[in-house]
Motif scaffolding. Structure first.
Motif, mmCIF file in Angstrom:
data_model
loop_
_atom_site.group_PDB
_atom_site.id
_atom_site.type_symbol
_atom_site.label_atom_id
_atom_site.label_comp_id
_atom_site.label_asym_id
_atom_site.label_seq_id
_atom_site.Cartn_x
_atom_site.Cartn_y
_atom_site.Cartn_z
ATOM 1 N N PHE A 134 0.823 -1.199 0.000
ATOM 2 C CA PHE A 134 0.000 0.000 0.000
ATOM 3 C C PHE A 134 0.865 1.260 0.000
ATOM 4 O O PHE A 134 0.648 2.184 -0.783
ATOM 5 N N THR A 194 1.261 4.032 -3.081
ATOM 6 C CA THR A 194 0.599 5.303 -2.765
ATOM 7 C C THR A 194 1.584 6.463 -2.888
ATOM 8 O O THR A 194 1.255 7.518 -3.435
ATOM 9 N N GLY A 204 0.968 -3.060 -5.314
ATOM 10 C CA GLY A 204 -0.266 -2.542 -4.729
ATOM 11 C C GLY A 204 -1.412 -3.526 -4.824
ATOM 12 O O GLY A 204 -2.207 -3.657 -3.895
ATOM 13 N N GLN A 221 -0.872 -6.991 -1.912
ATOM 14 C CA GLN A 221 -1.867 -6.709 -0.875
ATOM 15 C C GLN A 221 -2.928 -7.802 -0.808
ATOM 16 O O GLN A 221 -3.395 -8.145 0.280
ATOM 17 N N PHE A 272 -6.630 -5.135 3.331
ATOM 18 C CA PHE A 272 -5.650 -5.492 2.305
ATOM 19 C C PHE A 272 -6.303 -6.046 1.045
ATOM 20 O O PHE A 272 -5.880 -5.721 -0.070
ATOM 21 N N TYR A 276 -8.074 -2.873 -0.701
ATOM 22 C CA TYR A 276 -7.173 -1.919 -1.350
ATOM 23 C C TYR A 276 -6.305 -2.586 -2.420
ATOM 24 O O TYR A 276 -5.907 -1.930 -3.386
ATOM 25 N N GLY A 277 -6.031 -3.875 -2.273
ATOM 26 C CA GLY A 277 -5.385 -4.594 -3.373
ATOM 27 C C GLY A 277 -6.292 -4.616 -4.597
ATOM 28 O O GLY A 277 -5.851 -4.401 -5.730
ATOM 29 N N TRP A 305 -6.335 -1.238 -6.344
ATOM 30 C CA TRP A 305 -5.226 -1.025 -7.276
ATOM 31 C C TRP A 305 -5.451 -1.769 -8.590
ATOM 32 O O TRP A 305 -5.190 -1.218 -9.666
ATOM 33 N N THR A 337 -13.208 4.099 3.251
ATOM 34 C CA THR A 337 -12.024 4.368 4.060
ATOM 35 C C THR A 337 -12.385 5.108 5.347
ATOM 36 O O THR A 337 -11.782 4.860 6.397
ATOM 37 N N LEU A 356 -5.660 8.711 4.325
ATOM 38 C CA LEU A 356 -6.212 8.097 3.118
ATOM 39 C C LEU A 356 -7.638 8.566 2.867
ATOM 40 O O LEU A 356 -8.034 8.801 1.722
ATOM 41 N N GLY A 369 1.152 7.604 2.191
ATOM 42 C CA GLY A 369 1.990 6.469 1.803
ATOM 43 C C GLY A 369 3.183 6.283 2.726
ATOM 44 O O GLY A 369 3.538 5.157 3.087
ATOM 45 N N ALA A 380 2.211 4.508 5.956
ATOM 46 C CA ALA A 380 2.078 3.054 5.794
ATOM 47 C C ALA A 380 3.449 2.399 5.642
ATOM 48 O O ALA A 380 3.705 1.321 6.189
#
Length: 197
Positions: free
Chosen positions: A27, A31, A56, A60, A79, A82-83, A86, A122, A143, A173, A176
């Motif tokens: 991530f 990012t 990403g 993830q 994960f 957000y994976g 991407w 988010t 985020l 970013g 993280a």
């Protein structure tokens, strides 16, 4: 005649590694790199697409599936979600470049809706992070702001907002990335090398 029964209890100990550093690394790095583009440092290019697809996206997703095995619903959801973000972003960028997908290109209003719904998700994850570490609270707070800024930038067509969002996204970013490094070093040294709060 007596009947005796014996009950045997088997305890399975999970000795698998913590998948969170990989997920946070995936991530964080993507990012940072995408938001350096948003800040105007360089154009959208194959480096961002490659990182988005493999680090990403895929890394993830792997971390998210491992979090399911750890019985960590928050980590698994974050994960994997957000994976998938991407991977979907890569498709949004590349599909219109194909012959069959040229007519399916998303305009700024559609991208604003896409970014807004991710911002909303988010925001709810941020509320969940309030029961977790300060590091995760910073990641999800920044985020949330990033998604809403990008959505506003696309909706209004205001390039200044998107540039500002880029700088804010780099902070997100980096937080993280810090979390990933802290988790690894703290485990390797068996003590708090970098605090997570």
């Amino acid at each position: 005649m007596s009947t005796e029964s014996t009950v045997t209890q088997i305890v399975i100990k999970d000795t698998s590694a913590n998948p969170a550093p990989l997920g946070l690394l995936g991530f964080g790095t993507t990012t940072i790199l995408l938001n350096l583009h948003n800040a105007g440092c360089y154009p959208l290019n194959s480096m961002i697409i490659g990182m988005g697809l493999f680090v990403g996206g895929i890394a993830q997703l792997i971390a998210g599936v491992q979090e399911f095995k750890k019985n960590n619903t928050f980590g698994a959801t974050a994960f994997c979600a957000y994976g998938s973000f991407w991977l979907s972003l890569i498709v949004i960028w590349l599909l219109p470049k194909t012959g069959a997908g040229a007519a399916l290109a998303s305009d700024e209003k559609a991208l604003a809706a896409y970014l807004f719904i991710w911002g909303l998700f988010t925001l709810f994850m941020f509320f969940g992070s309030l029961r977790l570490s300060r590091m995760l609270q910073v990641v999800f707070a920044t985020l949330t702001v990033l998604f809403f800024l990008l959505a506003i930038g696309d909706y209004t067509g205001n390039a200044g907002i998107k540039t500002f969002a880029g700088y804010e996204g780099v902070v997100c970013g980096l937080s993280a990335f810090y979390g990933s490094v802290a988790l690894v070093l703290n485990e390797v040294y068996g003590k708090t090398v970098l605090p997570l709060g």
